[in-house]
Design a protein around this motif. Structure first.
Motif, PDB file in Angstrom:
ATOM      1  N   ARG A 182      33.760  41.380  38.208  1.00 49.20           N
ATOM      2  CA  ARG A 182      34.108  40.433  37.144  1.00 49.20           C
ATOM      3  C   ARG A 182      35.382  39.659  37.491  1.00 49.20           C
ATOM      4  NH1 ARG A 182      34.940  43.798  33.316  1.00 49.20           N
ATOM      5  NH2 ARG A 182      37.198  43.634  33.049  1.00 49.20           N
ATOM      6  N   HIS A 183      36.330  40.360  38.079  1.00 44.13           N
ATOM      7  CA  HIS A 183      37.566  39.679  38.488  1.00 44.13           C
ATOM      8  C   HIS A 183      37.275  38.613  39.544  1.00 44.13           C
ATOM      9  CE1 HIS A 183      40.051  43.469  37.232  1.00 44.13           C
ATOM     10  NE2 HIS A 183      39.652  42.751  36.201  1.00 44.13           N
ATOM     11  N   LEU A 184      36.421  38.956  40.513  1.00 40.38           N
ATOM     12  CA  LEU A 184      36.085  37.984  41.545  1.00 40.38           C
ATOM     13  C   LEU A 184      35.413  36.765  40.936  1.00 40.38           C
ATOM     14  CD1 LEU A 184      35.883  37.100  44.465  1.00 40.38           C
ATOM     15  CD2 LEU A 184      33.774  38.444  44.675  1.00 40.38           C
ATOM     16  N   GLN A 185      34.526  36.988  39.992  1.00 44.12           N
ATOM     17  CA  GLN A 185      33.853  35.868  39.346  1.00 44.12           C
ATOM     18  C   GLN A 185      34.836  35.005  38.556  1.00 44.12           C
ATOM     19  OE1 GLN A 185      30.788  34.708  39.844  1.00 44.12           O
ATOM     20  NE2 GLN A 185      30.760  36.332  41.415  1.00 44.12           N
ATOM     21  N   THR A 186      35.869  35.642  38.005  1.00 38.15           N
ATOM     22  CA  THR A 186      36.907  34.865  37.318  1.00 38.15           C
ATOM     23  C   THR A 186      37.588  33.919  38.291  1.00 38.15           C
ATOM     24  OG1 THR A 186      37.310  36.621  35.696  1.00 38.15           O
ATOM     25  CG2 THR A 186      39.078  35.018  36.032  1.00 38.15           C
ATOM     26  N   TYR A 187      37.976  34.441  39.450  1.00 44.46           N
ATOM     27  CA  TYR A 187      38.604  33.587  40.466  1.00 44.46           C
ATOM     28  C   TYR A 187      37.666  32.460  40.891  1.00 44.46           C
ATOM     29  CZ  TYR A 187      42.664  36.603  41.375  1.00 44.46           C
ATOM     30  OH  TYR A 187      43.837  37.307  41.275  1.00 44.46           O
ATOM     31  N   VAL A 188      36.423  32.807  41.184  1.00 42.92           N
ATOM     32  CA  VAL A 188      35.478  31.820  41.688  1.00 42.92           C
ATOM     33  C   VAL A 188      35.191  30.749  40.653  1.00 42.92           C
ATOM     34  CG1 VAL A 188      33.097  31.485  42.469  1.00 42.92           C
ATOM     35  CG2 VAL A 188      34.433  33.409  43.357  1.00 42.92           C
ATOM     36  N   SER A 189      34.965  31.142  39.411  1.00 41.04           N
ATOM     37  CA  SER A 189      34.634  30.153  38.380  1.00 41.04           C
ATOM     38  C   SER A 189      35.828  29.257  38.061  1.00 41.04           C
ATOM     39  CB  SER A 189      34.142  30.859  37.111  1.00 41.04           C
ATOM     40  OG  SER A 189      35.154  31.691  36.564  1.00 41.04           O
ATOM     41  N   VAL A 206      45.294  23.426  44.486  1.00 42.36           N
ATOM     42  CA  VAL A 206      44.847  24.192  43.319  1.00 42.36           C
ATOM     43  C   VAL A 206      45.453  25.582  43.398  1.00 42.36           C
ATOM     44  CG1 VAL A 206      42.863  25.281  42.186  1.00 42.36           C
ATOM     45  CG2 VAL A 206      42.697  22.910  42.995  1.00 42.36           C
ATOM     46  N   VAL A 207      46.150  26.000  42.344  1.00 46.84           N
ATOM     47  CA  VAL A 207      46.726  27.344  42.254  1.00 46.84           C
ATOM     48  C   VAL A 207      46.064  28.052  41.072  1.00 46.84           C
ATOM     49  CG1 VAL A 207      48.823  28.714  42.002  1.00 46.84           C
ATOM     50  CG2 VAL A 207      48.914  26.488  43.159  1.00 46.84           C
ATOM     51  N   VAL A 208      45.476  29.204  41.335  1.00 46.55           N
ATOM     52  CA  VAL A 208      44.725  29.929  40.306  1.00 46.55           C
ATOM     53  C   VAL A 208      45.546  31.106  39.787  1.00 46.55           C
ATOM     54  CG1 VAL A 208      42.621  31.223  39.796  1.00 46.55           C
ATOM     55  CG2 VAL A 208      42.539  29.275  41.373  1.00 46.55           C
ATOM     56  N   GLN A 209      45.739  31.145  38.464  1.00 51.38           N
ATOM     57  CA  GLN A 209      46.383  32.283  37.796  1.00 51.38           C
ATOM     58  C   GLN A 209      45.359  32.874  36.827  1.00 51.38           C
ATOM     59  OE1 GLN A 209      50.612  32.152  36.620  1.00 51.38           O
ATOM     60  NE2 GLN A 209      49.947  32.640  34.543  1.00 51.38           N
ATOM     61  N   PRO A 210      44.685  33.979  37.195  1.00 49.34           N
ATOM     62  CA  PRO A 210      43.514  34.441  36.446  1.00 49.34           C
ATOM     63  C   PRO A 210      43.820  35.224  35.179  1.00 49.34           C
ATOM     64  CG  PRO A 210      43.920  35.902  38.273  1.00 49.34           C
ATOM     65  CD  PRO A 210      44.937  34.789  38.393  1.00 49.34           C
ATOM     66  N   GLY A 211      45.088  35.584  34.951  1.00 56.94           N
ATOM     67  CA  GLY A 211      45.414  36.351  33.757  1.00 56.94           C
ATOM     68  C   GLY A 211      44.955  37.790  33.805  1.00 56.94           C
ATOM     69  N   LYS A 231      46.443  32.216  31.379  1.00 50.75           N
ATOM     70  CA  LYS A 231      45.275  32.132  32.262  1.00 50.75           C
ATOM     71  C   LYS A 231      44.939  30.668  32.438  1.00 50.75           C
ATOM     72  CE  LYS A 231      40.399  33.479  32.629  1.00 50.75           C
ATOM     73  NZ  LYS A 231      39.279  34.223  31.991  1.00 50.75           N
ATOM     74  N   ASP A 232      45.202  30.137  33.629  1.00 52.96           N
ATOM     75  CA  ASP A 232      45.019  28.705  33.829  1.00 52.96           C
ATOM     76  C   ASP A 232      45.106  28.398  35.317  1.00 52.96           C
ATOM     77  OD1 ASP A 232      44.657  26.024  33.249  1.00 52.96           O
ATOM     78  OD2 ASP A 232      46.209  25.971  31.707  1.00 52.96           O
ATOM     79  N   VAL A 233      44.964  27.133  35.645  1.00 45.83           N
ATOM     80  CA  VAL A 233      45.109  26.674  37.026  1.00 45.83           C
ATOM     81  C   VAL A 233      46.127  25.550  37.067  1.00 45.83           C
ATOM     82  CG1 VAL A 233      42.788  27.322  37.735  1.00 45.83           C
ATOM     83  CG2 VAL A 233      43.203  25.037  36.802  1.00 45.83           C
ATOM     84  N   ILE A 234      46.767  25.431  38.205  1.00 48.29           N
ATOM     85  CA  ILE A 234      47.611  24.274  38.494  1.00 48.29           C
ATOM     86  C   ILE A 234      46.832  23.366  39.429  1.00 48.29           C
ATOM     87  CG2 ILE A 234      49.697  23.481  39.681  1.00 48.29           C
ATOM     88  CD1 ILE A 234      51.044  26.095  38.861  1.00 48.29           C
ATOM     89  N   ILE A 235      46.789  22.087  39.096  1.00 48.95           N
ATOM     90  CA  ILE A 235      46.146  21.095  39.965  1.00 48.95           C
ATOM     91  C   ILE A 235      47.176  20.007  40.231  1.00 48.95           C
ATOM     92  CG2 ILE A 235      44.231  19.498  40.262  1.00 48.95           C
ATOM     93  CD1 ILE A 235      42.730  21.097  38.137  1.00 48.95           C
ATOM     94  N   THR A 236      47.560  19.864  41.462  1.00 45.71           N
ATOM     95  CA  THR A 236      48.621  18.920  41.794  1.00 45.71           C
ATOM     96  C   THR A 236      48.470  18.526  43.256  1.00 45.71           C
ATOM     97  OG1 THR A 236      51.022  18.600  41.738  1.00 45.71           O
ATOM     98  CG2 THR A 236      50.243  20.780  42.365  1.00 45.71           C
ATOM     99  N   ALA A 237      49.529  17.986  43.834  1.00 47.72           N
ATOM    100  CA  ALA A 237      49.568  17.687  45.263  1.00 47.72           C
ATOM    101  C   ALA A 237      50.793  18.365  45.852  1.00 47.72           C
ATOM    102  CB  ALA A 237      49.619  16.176  45.506  1.00 47.72           C
ATOM    103  N   LEU A 238      50.766  18.646  47.113  1.00 53.64           N
ATOM    104  CA  LEU A 238      51.828  19.391  47.771  1.00 53.64           C
ATOM    105  C   LEU A 238      53.072  18.511  47.955  1.00 53.64           C
ATOM    106  CD1 LEU A 238      52.250  22.198  49.098  1.00 53.64           C
ATOM    107  CD2 LEU A 238      51.651  21.110  51.261  1.00 53.64           C
TER     108      LEU A 238
END
Length: 570
Positions: free
Chosen positions: A234-241, A215-220, A517-524
């Protein structure tokens, strides 16, 4: 006229780099550069033409540096363009010197072409090391969108630079050679480039993704709000959520109701041609990846996207957050660690950028730009400190002299980060080992992994939000070159893009655009076998350069004199 042409030729090479990737224009610009050096009447004239060529190339390609000055209040924003031009004038010296020496030492067109080729390699290497070095955009980067780039696994980006210069010289001779022999030679060089491109195409061997979910998080979070203290929570909560929602998708992917998943247990030895440190019976996710979600990992329904779904049984997952994602000093703040890892299971691993703290000999705290590895439950498994720091970004060089002149860091803070020890392989319990690289450390060849302890992949966390429109694509391009040289997957996480997963052939498997603002979900992607460049380093390039220099001097002394201006004056 020749001065303007030199500047224009340099600008043509600049647009051959990312984001435009107009590599035919780059070869044309290089051909003009070679002609200007070959037709120079003296070493000083050739050096001047080379310097102007370098100014055009670097001033255009590094325009994004000016944007960085708009995110600070201690210096006028207009100083950014002064910095761009000043840096271009300095970097252009690494073009002027080989051009001037070439025209000074030899006179024949063939000799000058060979000697310029020989001197380019050490000049580019010196650019990447002198005064901390700036290895950004080597000449070989113009091959990035062609099959030729795969040869980086053999000769590295330095070798690609020589191939670019040789190809441009061949085109010049083919079209404007002063003799039939040189025109035939030019045709041979161009034909050889075509054969090398075919060789590059044949070097790619397709293989399936193997390994744990990633999972790669790009919070925008843009640079304008990144250092707002009031928004830190608020930024931390963005990452966590965002992380919890992504883990929910991973959990859903493992449920038997999915029809498009092909997840099976398989012995590692069944995958031919792949050398991987992953344990046997690693999970396999097959198929083509649409958008940012790996095959078999579907988007959950809106009501399921919260943290609740993350509690379903799922495979241990790697999570990557960008550089500077954590504002708290987590080594001394257990509560912050608990909040950050609240949605993780005990077997998950989070890699995230933050600030490391050490004590100096005087007992005072020292800070580092660090990457932390945290497990579920808030335990710090490992820490890596950035070794190659950015001048004016992470420290002020010659601070006692520059600070009185009003020169300051481009990011908040009056302290200087401390240098780390260099590339390290971090062991991740339950996962393949990783080499962390922070920000532009990824731009330096042979400095992205521990040669004595080869990792299974490279994590490149960065903050490219202050790099304008051209900086992030160029940063991604540097990472792609390193992936090919090392034969290792590189996973990039940035706050505003471009986050990406790159395989060992330098191909972007999945990415998030700038500003998204999105996430990547993949495999290595699996590691490839150790490359020739990994084993031999720059030795082939050094040998080639020495042979070219020897041949240039020999030809210049044995060939009958030719007119002093072998090409039509430009």
């Amino acid at each position: 006229m020749s001065s303007l042409l030199a500047l224009a030729a340099g600008a043509a090479v600049a647009v051959a780099f990312a984001p435009l990737n107009l590599w035919p224009l780059g070869l044309a610009g290089l051909a003009i550069f070679v002609q200007l050096v070959a037709g120079a009447g003296s070493g000083w004239q050739a050096a001047g033409r080379g310097w102007l060529f370098g100014v055009g190339m670097f001033a255009v390609s590094l325009n994004w540096i000016a944007t960085a000055f708009t995110f600070q209040a201690k210096m006028p924003a207009a100083l950014g363009w002064v910095a761009v031009v000043g840096l271009a004038c300095y970097l252009a010296l690494f073009v002027a010197v080989p051009a001037g020496l070439t025209a000074r030492l030899v006179k024949k067109p063939l000799s000058r072409a060979l000697l310029l080729l020989a001197l380019w390699a050490p000049a580019e290497a010196l650019r990447g090391t002198l005064l901390t070095g700036f290895a950004w955009n080597p000449l070989g980067a113009l091959w990035l969108e062609t099959p030729m780039v795969q040869l980086a696994s053999v000769v590295g980006s330095a070798g690609l630079s020589l191939l670019a210069l040789a190809t441009a010289t061949g085109l010049l001779w083919l079209l404007r050679g002063p003799s039939r022999r040189l025109r035939l030679g030019g045709a041979g060089v161009v034909a050889g480039t075509g054969l090398l491109a075919l060789t590059g195409s044949g070097m790619i061997v397709e293989s399936e993704f193997i390994g744990a979910p990633l999972v790669v998080v790009q919070p925008g979070i843009g640079q304008g709000e990144r250092y707002d203290a009031a928004a830190a929570e608020r930024h931390l909560q963005t990452y966590v959520s965002m992380t919890r929602a992504a883990l929910g998708q991973v959990a859903r992917a493992g449920q038997p109701v999915l029809q498009n998943a092909d997840v099976a247990q398989r012995q590692l030895t069944e995958t031919e041609g792949v050398t991987s440190p992953l344990p046997p019976s690693a999970d396999k996710v097959t198929g083509a990846m649409p958008n940012k979600v790996a095959p078999g990992i579907a988007n959950p329904a809106p009501e399921q996207a919260g943290g609740g779904l993350a509690l379903l049984p799922r495979k241990p997952t790697l999570i990557l957050w960008p550089e500077g994602a954590i504002d708290d000093l987590i080594e001394i703040d257990a509560d912050a660690r608990a909040r950050i890892t609240a949605g993780l299971s005990a077997t998950d691993m989070l890699l995230a950028g933050g600030t490391g703290v050490t004590r100096g000999r005087d007992g005072r705290p020292r800070y580092a730009n660090s990457l932390f590895v945290l497990s579920g439950g808030g335990r710090i498994v490992a820490r890596y400190d950035k070794a190659h720091l950015v001048p004016l970004g992470e420290y002020v060089p010659w601070r006692d002299w520059l600070e009185p002149l009003g020169i300051a860091r481009l990011v908040p803070g009056d302290f200087d980060f401390q240098h780390g020890p260099g590339p390290r392989t971090l062991e991740l319990p339950g996962f393949t080992a990783v080499s962390p690289m922070i920000c532009y450390e990824i731009a330096f060849p042979q400095a992205v992994s521990d040669p004595n302890n080869r990792p299974g992949w490279i994590a490149n966390v960065s903050n490219d939000a202050w790099f304008g429109a051209w900086g992030p694509p160029q940063h991604l391009a540097q990472a792609r070159l390193r992936a090919i040289e090392e034969g290792l997957a590189i996973v990039r996480a940035t706050p505003t893009g471009i986050s990406a997963v790159i395989d060992g052939y330098g191909r972007v498997q999945v990415s998030l655009a700038q500003g998204e603002k999105d996430v990547i979900i993949t495999a290595l992607p699996p590691p490839l076998p150790e490359t020739l460049f990994d084993r031999l380093g720059l030795y082939p390039v050094v040998v080639t350069a020495l042979l070219a220099a020897f041949a240039a001097l020999l030809i210049d002394r044995r060939t009958p004199p030719s007119p002093p201006r072998p090409f039509r004056t430009i």
